[in-house]
Each structure stands twice: as C-alpha cells, then as structure tokens.
Design a protein around this motif. Structure first.
Motif, mmCIF file in Angstrom:
data_model
loop_
_atom_site.group_PDB
_atom_site.id
_atom_site.type_symbol
_atom_site.label_atom_id
_atom_site.label_comp_id
_atom_site.label_asym_id
_atom_site.label_seq_id
_atom_site.Cartn_x
_atom_site.Cartn_y
_atom_site.Cartn_z
ATOM 1 N N ASP A 156 33.988 48.302 40.188
ATOM 2 C CA ASP A 156 34.440 49.337 41.115
ATOM 3 C C ASP A 156 34.859 50.593 40.360
ATOM 4 O O ASP A 156 34.737 51.707 40.861
ATOM 5 C CB ASP A 156 35.615 48.793 41.938
ATOM 6 C CG ASP A 156 36.217 49.825 42.867
ATOM 7 O OD1 ASP A 156 35.544 50.191 43.844
ATOM 8 O OD2 ASP A 156 37.357 50.268 42.620
ATOM 9 N N MET A 207 29.645 44.279 40.872
ATOM 10 C CA MET A 207 31.075 44.001 40.984
ATOM 11 C C MET A 207 31.960 45.164 40.543
ATOM 12 O O MET A 207 33.011 45.392 41.129
ATOM 13 C CB MET A 207 31.437 42.763 40.155
ATOM 14 C CG MET A 207 30.883 41.458 40.708
ATOM 15 S SD MET A 207 31.403 41.121 42.406
ATOM 16 C CE MET A 207 33.186 41.050 42.207
ATOM 17 N N VAL A 212 39.867 40.380 36.392
ATOM 18 C CA VAL A 212 39.397 41.452 37.257
ATOM 19 C C VAL A 212 39.424 42.801 36.538
ATOM 20 O O VAL A 212 38.568 43.655 36.786
ATOM 21 C CB VAL A 212 40.264 41.506 38.541
ATOM 22 C CG1 VAL A 212 39.914 42.721 39.387
ATOM 23 C CG2 VAL A 212 40.089 40.225 39.355
ATOM 24 N N THR A 251 28.059 50.156 44.183
ATOM 25 C CA THR A 251 29.391 49.536 44.245
ATOM 26 C C THR A 251 30.462 50.357 43.540
ATOM 27 O O THR A 251 31.633 50.284 43.898
ATOM 28 C CB THR A 251 29.371 48.126 43.624
ATOM 29 O OG1 THR A 251 28.838 48.201 42.301
ATOM 30 C CG2 THR A 251 28.539 47.169 44.464
ATOM 31 N N THR A 266 36.099 43.938 37.955
ATOM 32 C CA THR A 266 35.892 45.120 38.797
ATOM 33 C C THR A 266 36.346 46.418 38.128
ATOM 34 O O THR A 266 35.967 47.500 38.573
ATOM 35 C CB THR A 266 36.636 44.988 40.146
ATOM 36 O OG1 THR A 266 38.045 44.878 39.907
ATOM 37 C CG2 THR A 266 36.146 43.772 40.912
ATOM 38 N N GLU A 267 37.164 46.326 37.059
ATOM 39 C CA GLU A 267 37.641 47.529 36.380
ATOM 40 C C GLU A 267 37.455 47.374 34.873
ATOM 41 O O GLU A 267 37.931 46.405 34.278
ATOM 42 C CB GLU A 267 39.122 47.782 36.684
ATOM 43 C CG GLU A 267 39.407 48.044 38.161
ATOM 44 C CD GLU A 267 40.870 48.355 38.414
ATOM 45 O OE1 GLU A 267 41.625 48.547 37.430
ATOM 46 O OE2 GLU A 267 41.273 48.410 39.590
#
Length: 297
Positions: A149, A147, A95, A175, A121-122
């Motif tokens: 963020d 996805m 992630v 997003t 996401t990061e």
C-alpha cells in the motif's frame, strides 16, 4: 530485553539508540521467539549490522505475532537485507518493514521475495543509495505485487531511467496508494512528464512525495493537467524549492491559501486537517475541495 521475554501485555517496544552488541541482538531474537504479545518493535539507531539482521530474521521465520519492524538508521548492508528477504519468503504476519537510512545498495532479493510475500503492505527504503538494477527490480515487483500500500523510495538515487521504470510499474499497479520519491536526481521535464502522464491512468494513488526534486518550469502545468483527469489523488508534496509563482499561476491566484485557512475550512466541512508534512508546499485535491496550493506562513 529479559523482562520482555516473559511480559504478556506489552504490544509495542521501542529500543532507540541503545547501540546493540552481538549478545543484545541474540537476546532480541530470543525475545521474538518467546514473546506472544509484541506486535511492533522499533530498533532505530542501534548500529545493527548484517549478523544482527541474521538473528532477527531467523526469529521472524518462527514468530507469528509481530506485524511491524523498524530497523531505521542502522548499519545494515546487502547481506543483512538478503537475510530479511529470505525471512519474507516464509513470514506471514509482518505488515510493515522500515529499512530507511542504512548502508545497503542491492535489494534485488528483497524485491523477488515480495513477488511471493502476501502480507507486507508498507516498505520503507529511503536514504539507501540503490543500484540501478535494484530500482529496476523494485519496478518489476510493483507490477505484480498486490499487497503493498505504501513504498518509500526517497533519496535512493533514482535517476531519469529509474523514474521511467517506476512510471511503467505504476501504470499497471492497482494497490499502491502512497509513494515517496523525494530527493532523487530525476533531473528533467521529460521524466516528470512521463510521471504525470501516468497519473492520468493510475486510479489508486492518493499521496505522492516529490520534495527536493529538480522540477522543470513546465512541471506545475503537467501536474494540473493530470489533476483534471485523476479523481483519486489527494496530495502531492513538492517542497520549498518549487517556483511558487509558476505553480500558483498554473492553478489560479484565488486558490492560493495558507495552511491555517485550509484547516479552518476543513473544520467547517468536518474534514480532518492535513495530517502530515504541512510545512511543505502541497497541491491537494479531495471530493470536498478543488486543487489548492497550500503555502507555509
């Protein structure tokens, strides 16, 4: 490392400044294959190089437990990033990936991988002097990636043209909630005007870091104008280089407050205090508070 191979309870491992050698990185890879509980691995400051990345990336093609990998402040070059990009094409659990302050200049393959990857996401790339083509590839990726963020691009040599690429991506991305662009040579009012015009359209960004960017005199008014339209942005970090008086005047002297007084107001409103980087000048907006310039005392 040998103990972690058989440990069945530890979820986070931080191996900081251990100066890993080839055998160490091979053992780390074996650990990632054998361990069934570790979800976060921090390998900051270990002088890891491309061959070390290859071992770790190959292990993460098999590992389905680890969700966060930090390779910050190492000696990873373009070949190492290519190995990690190849891993992201097949890994479905990672992630967060932090590659800040390494030696690579090209992330084109990494950007292409994130057109396919559906879990990360990061992504932190700060402190790497990226080529213009890489910035362009990141921008293209942000137009289609659904996805990510958070992305950190501070001190990555983004100039005015690079900023235009990023602005074009953020006009369509829906997003991303946090972007770090600090310490980049963006350079002029025109680039920042395009950026603030984007803020009038973007409905997902919550946090933007623009510290240590040479903002022109007109930029504070651009930001305030964007705030009047944007209802989701909460924090813009501008740093100590900003002309305080022009920023305060743009918002209104009555809204210039100290960190302590804001935190006290937050307590009264049962809101969490500003959660990080409060030593910087911040322009903040939320559903509870009007825009504020928050000054360090």
């Amino acid at each position: 490392i040998e103990a972690l191979k058989v440990n069945t309870t530890l979820a986070v491992a931080e191996l900081l400044e251990c100066v890993c050698h080839i055998n160490d990185s091979y053992n780390i890879a074996e650990l990632l294959v054998a361990n069934t509980t570790l979800t976060e691995l921090v390998l900051t400051g270990n002088e890891l190089r491309d061959h070390d990345c290859e071992y770790i990336a190959d292990a993460l093609k098999i590992n389905n437990i680890l969700t966060s990998l930090c390779l910050r402040i190492n000696e990873i070059d373009d070949d190492g990033v290519e190995c990690l990009a190849d891993m992201l094409l097949v890994n479905t659990t990672l992630v967060a990936l932090d590659l800040s302050y390494n030696l690579f200049k090209s992330v084109e393959l990494l950007a292409h991988a994130l057109n396919v990857n559906t879990t990360l996401t990061e992504l932190c790339l700060g402190g790497n002097k990226l080529e213009r083509e890489s910035i362009q590839c990141i921008a293209k990726m942000l137009k289609v990636n659904t996805m990510l963020d958070l992305i950190e691009l501070g001190d990555t040599s983004i100039d005015g043209d690079g900023m235009n690429y990023i602005v074009g991506a953020l006009k369509v991305n829906n997003t991303l909630t946090s972007i770090d662009l600090q310490e980049n040579p963006i350079g002029d009012n025109a680039g920042m005007k395009h950026f603030t015009e984007m803020l009038k359209m973007n409905t997902t960004l919550i946090e933007i870091d623009l510290r240590d960017i040479e903002l022109g005199e007109a930029v504070p008014s651009y930001i305030i104008e964007a705030f009047e339209v944007n209802s989701t942005l909460q924090f813009i970090y501008l740093g100590h280089h900003l002309d305080l008086y022009s920023a305060v005047d743009a918002i209104g002297l009555d809204n210039a407050i100290t960190i302590e007084s804001l935190c006290e107001r937050n307590r009264q409103l049962e809101m969490p205090c500003i959660h990080r980087r409060i030593v910087d000048i911040v322009i903040a907006m939320s559903s509870h508070l009007p825009p504020y310039v928050i000054l360090e005392i």
